[in-house]
Write a protein that holds these residues in place. Structure first.
Motif, short mmCIF file in Angstrom:
data_model
loop_
_atom_site.label_atom_id
_atom_site.label_comp_id
_atom_site.label_asym_id
_atom_site.label_seq_id
_atom_site.Cartn_x
_atom_site.Cartn_y
_atom_site.Cartn_z
N ALA A 58 9.26 -8.14 -6.33
CA ALA A 58 8.22 -9.02 -5.81
C ALA A 58 6.88 -8.28 -5.69
CB ALA A 58 8.62 -9.57 -4.44
N ALA A 59 5.81 -8.93 -6.10
CA ALA A 59 4.48 -8.32 -6.11
C ALA A 59 4.00 -7.97 -4.70
CB ALA A 59 3.49 -9.25 -6.79
N GLU A 66 6.80 0.72 -7.09
CA GLU A 66 5.51 0.29 -7.66
C GLU A 66 5.68 -0.09 -9.13
OE1 GLU A 66 2.84 -0.56 -6.29
OE2 GLU A 66 2.94 0.39 -4.32
N SER A 67 6.43 0.69 -9.87
CA SER A 67 6.69 0.41 -11.28
C SER A 67 7.44 -0.92 -11.42
CB SER A 67 7.49 1.55 -11.91
OG SER A 67 7.77 1.27 -13.25
N HIS A 109 10.91 10.36 -1.14
CA HIS A 109 10.15 9.17 -0.77
C HIS A 109 9.09 8.84 -1.83
CE1 HIS A 109 8.21 6.28 1.91
NE2 HIS A 109 7.07 6.80 1.48
N ALA A 110 8.37 9.85 -2.29
CA ALA A 110 7.32 9.62 -3.30
C ALA A 110 7.92 9.10 -4.61
CB ALA A 110 6.56 10.92 -3.56
N ASN A 111 9.05 9.65 -5.01
CA ASN A 111 9.70 9.16 -6.23
C ASN A 111 10.16 7.72 -6.09
OD1 ASN A 111 9.41 11.48 -7.82
ND2 ASN A 111 11.24 12.42 -6.96
#
Length: 94
Positions: free
Chosen positions: A49-50, A40-41, A32-34
């Protein structure tokens, strides 16, 4: 025995075995973190989409992949699998 069958068996056994549950939870947290970092990247680079909620999207991807990996009747319906991943593609704007 395939990797997917081993993972499915671990997921089914986890509710009855605390050690396996901890291992599965840890693996899910890392996955999940990856995914969250990738989303986010992608947002930062303008590929996604932002306003995308990286936490929710990551959780949805993990749940979708895990869901179709389990030996359930729903996982046997290719049209439903396509529907789930089509929806994720739409959410991600792909």
């Amino acid at each position: 025995m395939t990797l997917s069958s081993v993972l499915a068996e671990l997921s089914l056994r986890a509710p009855r075995d605390d050690a396996i549950a901890a291992m599965v939870r840890n693996t899910d947290d890392i996955w999940h973190a990856n995914l969250r970092r990738l989303v986010e990247s992608g947002k930062e680079q303008g590929c996604l989409a932002a306003d995308l909620n990286a936490e929710a999207v990551s959780a949805s991807i993990v749940a979708a992949v895990k869901g179709i990996s389990l030996p359930t009747m729903a996982a046997l319906h290719a049209a439903r699998v396509d529907q789930v991943f089509g929806e994720l593609q739409q959410i991600l704007g792909l």
